[in-house]
Motif scaffolding. Structure first.
Motif, PDB file in Angstrom:
ATOM      1  N   THR A 175       0.855  -1.186   0.000  1.00 15.44           N
ATOM      2  CA  THR A 175       0.000   0.000   0.000  1.00 15.44           C
ATOM      3  C   THR A 175       0.889   1.233   0.000  1.00 15.44           C
ATOM      4  O   THR A 175       2.005   1.203   0.520  1.00 15.44           O
ATOM      5  CB  THR A 175      -0.928   0.046   1.234  1.00 15.44           C
ATOM      6  OG1 THR A 175      -0.129   0.085   2.412  1.00 15.44           O
ATOM      7  CG2 THR A 175      -1.850  -1.166   1.277  1.00 15.44           C
ATOM      8  N   ASP A 226       0.271   5.693   0.152  1.00  9.76           N
ATOM      9  CA  ASP A 226      -0.509   6.919   0.082  1.00  9.76           C
ATOM     10  C   ASP A 226       0.388   7.993  -0.519  1.00  9.76           C
ATOM     11  O   ASP A 226       1.272   8.513   0.149  1.00  9.76           O
ATOM     12  CB  ASP A 226      -0.982   7.316   1.488  1.00  9.76           C
ATOM     13  CG  ASP A 226      -1.876   8.534   1.480  1.00  9.76           C
ATOM     14  OD1 ASP A 226      -1.757   9.373   0.572  1.00  9.76           O
ATOM     15  OD2 ASP A 226      -2.697   8.642   2.399  1.00  9.76           O
ATOM     16  N   TYR A 269      -0.516  10.860  -1.464  1.00 11.73           N
ATOM     17  CA  TYR A 269      -0.948  12.186  -1.030  1.00 11.73           C
ATOM     18  C   TYR A 269      -0.289  12.563   0.289  1.00 11.73           C
ATOM     19  O   TYR A 269       0.230  13.657   0.451  1.00 11.73           O
ATOM     20  CB  TYR A 269      -2.473  12.236  -0.919  1.00 11.73           C
ATOM     21  CG  TYR A 269      -3.017  13.620  -1.050  1.00 11.73           C
ATOM     22  CD1 TYR A 269      -3.305  14.152  -2.294  1.00 11.73           C
ATOM     23  CD2 TYR A 269      -3.227  14.415   0.061  1.00 11.73           C
ATOM     24  CE1 TYR A 269      -3.790  15.434  -2.438  1.00 11.73           C
ATOM     25  CE2 TYR A 269      -3.717  15.701  -0.073  1.00 11.73           C
ATOM     26  CZ  TYR A 269      -3.989  16.204  -1.318  1.00 11.73           C
ATOM     27  OH  TYR A 269      -4.466  17.477  -1.448  1.00 11.73           O
ATOM     28  N   VAL A 283      -3.634   3.691   3.398  1.00 18.17           N
ATOM     29  CA  VAL A 283      -4.579   4.067   2.349  1.00 18.17           C
ATOM     30  C   VAL A 283      -6.029   3.878   2.780  1.00 18.17           C
ATOM     31  O   VAL A 283      -6.944   4.065   1.982  1.00 18.17           O
ATOM     32  CB  VAL A 283      -4.332   3.238   1.062  1.00 18.17           C
ATOM     33  CG1 VAL A 283      -2.962   3.527   0.497  1.00 18.17           C
ATOM     34  CG2 VAL A 283      -4.516   1.751   1.327  1.00 18.17           C
ATOM     35  N   HIS A 338      -9.290   7.504   4.454  1.00 14.15           N
ATOM     36  CA  HIS A 338      -9.701   8.753   3.815  1.00 14.15           C
ATOM     37  C   HIS A 338     -11.081   8.716   3.188  1.00 14.15           C
ATOM     38  O   HIS A 338     -11.876   9.619   3.379  1.00 14.15           O
ATOM     39  CB  HIS A 338      -8.666   9.167   2.762  1.00 14.15           C
ATOM     40  CG  HIS A 338      -7.355   9.472   3.371  1.00 14.15           C
ATOM     41  ND1 HIS A 338      -7.088  10.645   4.010  1.00 14.15           N
ATOM     42  CD2 HIS A 338      -6.244   8.717   3.489  1.00 14.15           C
ATOM     43  CE1 HIS A 338      -5.859  10.620   4.483  1.00 14.15           C
ATOM     44  NE2 HIS A 338      -5.333   9.462   4.174  1.00 14.15           N
ATOM     45  N   SER A 339     -11.354   7.723   2.406  1.00  9.13           N
ATOM     46  CA  SER A 339     -12.608   7.677   1.662  1.00  9.13           C
ATOM     47  C   SER A 339     -13.022   6.220   1.492  1.00  9.13           C
ATOM     48  O   SER A 339     -12.186   5.331   1.460  1.00  9.13           O
ATOM     49  CB  SER A 339     -12.411   8.323   0.280  1.00  9.13           C
ATOM     50  OG  SER A 339     -13.517   8.068  -0.554  1.00  9.13           O
ATOM     51  N   GLY A 368     -12.571   3.875  -2.716  1.00 10.16           N
ATOM     52  CA  GLY A 368     -11.659   2.812  -3.138  1.00 10.16           C
ATOM     53  C   GLY A 368     -12.149   1.442  -2.715  1.00 10.16           C
ATOM     54  O   GLY A 368     -12.068   0.467  -3.475  1.00 10.16           O
ATOM     55  N   ARG A 425      -3.320   5.494  -2.885  1.00 12.43           N
ATOM     56  CA  ARG A 425      -4.176   6.676  -2.788  1.00 12.43           C
ATOM     57  C   ARG A 425      -3.422   7.818  -3.439  1.00 12.43           C
ATOM     58  O   ARG A 425      -2.275   8.088  -3.092  1.00 12.43           O
ATOM     59  CB  ARG A 425      -4.464   7.016  -1.333  1.00 12.43           C
ATOM     60  CG  ARG A 425      -5.231   8.323  -1.176  1.00 12.43           C
ATOM     61  CD  ARG A 425      -5.477   8.640   0.294  1.00 12.43           C
ATOM     62  NE  ARG A 425      -6.089   9.936   0.426  1.00 12.43           N
ATOM     63  CZ  ARG A 425      -5.527  10.971   1.050  1.00 12.43           C
ATOM     64  NH1 ARG A 425      -4.353  10.843   1.628  1.00 12.43           N
ATOM     65  NH2 ARG A 425      -6.152  12.127   1.127  1.00 12.43           N
ATOM     66  N   THR A 426      -4.079   8.502  -4.388  1.00 16.08           N
ATOM     67  CA  THR A 426      -3.398   9.573  -5.120  1.00 16.08           C
ATOM     68  C   THR A 426      -4.082  10.919  -5.010  1.00 16.08           C
ATOM     69  O   THR A 426      -3.585  11.898  -5.550  1.00 16.08           O
ATOM     70  CB  THR A 426      -3.287   9.212  -6.620  1.00 16.08           C
ATOM     71  OG1 THR A 426      -4.593   9.073  -7.162  1.00 16.08           O
ATOM     72  CG2 THR A 426      -2.494   7.927  -6.812  1.00 16.08           C
ATOM     73  N   GLU A 470     -10.148  13.770  -1.307  1.00 15.05           N
ATOM     74  CA  GLU A 470     -11.545  13.761  -1.711  1.00 15.05           C
ATOM     75  C   GLU A 470     -12.186  15.144  -1.635  1.00 15.05           C
ATOM     76  O   GLU A 470     -13.271  15.348  -2.161  1.00 15.05           O
ATOM     77  CB  GLU A 470     -12.329  12.764  -0.866  1.00 15.05           C
ATOM     78  CG  GLU A 470     -12.327  13.104   0.609  1.00 15.05           C
ATOM     79  CD  GLU A 470     -12.955  12.003   1.452  1.00 15.05           C
ATOM     80  OE1 GLU A 470     -14.125  11.673   1.226  1.00 15.05           O
ATOM     81  OE2 GLU A 470     -12.252  11.501   2.335  1.00 15.05           O
ATOM     82  N   GLU A 490      -2.347  16.181  -7.954  1.00 15.33           N
ATOM     83  CA  GLU A 490      -2.939  14.841  -7.976  1.00 15.33           C
ATOM     84  C   GLU A 490      -2.563  14.071  -9.230  1.00 15.33           C
ATOM     85  O   GLU A 490      -2.421  12.852  -9.188  1.00 15.33           O
ATOM     86  CB  GLU A 490      -4.453  14.920  -7.824  1.00 15.33           C
ATOM     87  CG  GLU A 490      -4.860  15.331  -6.436  1.00 15.33           C
ATOM     88  CD  GLU A 490      -6.349  15.365  -6.235  1.00 15.33           C
ATOM     89  OE1 GLU A 490      -7.107  15.128  -7.192  1.00 15.33           O
ATOM     90  OE2 GLU A 490      -6.757  15.624  -5.095  1.00 15.33           O
TER      91      GLU A 490
END
Length: 169
Positions: A17, A19, A21, A27, A30-31, A34, A62-63, A66, A73
Motif C-alpha cells: 500500500t 498513500d 498524497y 490508504v 480517507h474515503s 476505493g 491513494r493519489t 476527496e 494529484e
C-alpha cells in the motif's frame, strides 16, 4: 476493512500500500470510494461473489484528496503508476479522472493532460489501464476525462437505471 473484502486481507492478497498524497502507507482512512470499487473487483459478501477477481493480488494506492482537486494529484497518479509498474502490476484500475476543473473539452485528446501522457506510456509498457470514463455526469461537463481520453485506456462508464417508458406507435 469491509467484511466483503476480508478474504483479500486474510489471504495476504494486499501486497503493498502507498498513500502518495500523505507520503505514508495508510490508504484506508480517507474515503470509502476505493473500497467500493475494490468490492466490484474482488468482493465476496455473505457467500456471494461480487467481483470476478476474488483471488487477485493487489497494490493499493491513494493519489488524491476527496475534498479538493489540486494539480499535484496528476503527479501522484503518475508516481503511483510508476510504483505499480516497478512492483510488477499487470492492471492499473483507476476510478478517477480530471475534467473541467483544469481542462477544456478540446484538451481531451489523449495528449494534453500529463496523466494521459503517462497512461499512454504505461499502456505501451504492457500495463492494462482501466479508468473511469467520467465522474461528472451530474454536472455541466458531459465528456470523458483524462486519462480516459487515451485510446489505449479501457475506459468504463456507468449510468443511472433507465425508467420504463411507454412507447406508442
Amino acid at each position: 476493512i469491509h467484511p466483503g473484502l476480508a478474504h483479500v486481507r486474510e489471504n495476504g492478497k494486499i501486497l503493498h500500500t502507498r498513500d502518495f498524497y500523505d507520503g505514508d502507507e495508510d490508504v484506508y482512512h480517507h474515503s470509502r470510494h476505493g473500497m467500493q470499487v475494490m468490492s466490484c473487483i474482488a468482493g465476496i459478501y455473505q457467500g456471494r461473489q461480487l467481483g470476478c477477481a476474488k483471488d487477485a493480488e493487489f497494490l493499493l494506492a491513494r493519489t488524491e484528496s476527496e475534498n479538493k482537486e489540486p494539480a499535484i494529484e496528476e503527479d501522484h497518479w503518475i508516481a503511483a503508476a510508476e510504483w505499480a509498474d516497478k512492483l510488477g502490476a499487470d492492471i492499473l484500475n483507476s476510478s478517477l479522472n480530471y475534467t473541467f476543473e483544469r481542462y477544456d473539452y478540446e484538451d481531451m485528446d489523449g495528449e494534453t493532460a500529463p496523466v494521459s501522457k503517462a497512461a499512454a506510456i504505461a499502456s505501451r509498457k504492457g500495463l492494462l489501464i482501466v479508468c473511469a470514463m467520467g465522474n461528472d455526469g451530474d454536472k455541466k461537463w458531459k465528456y470523458m476525462g483524462a486519462p480516459a481520453d487515451v485510446p489505449e485506456v479501457l475506459s468504463v462508464g456507468g449510468s443511472l437505471p433507465m425508467m420504463p417508458m411507454r412507447i406508442k406507435f
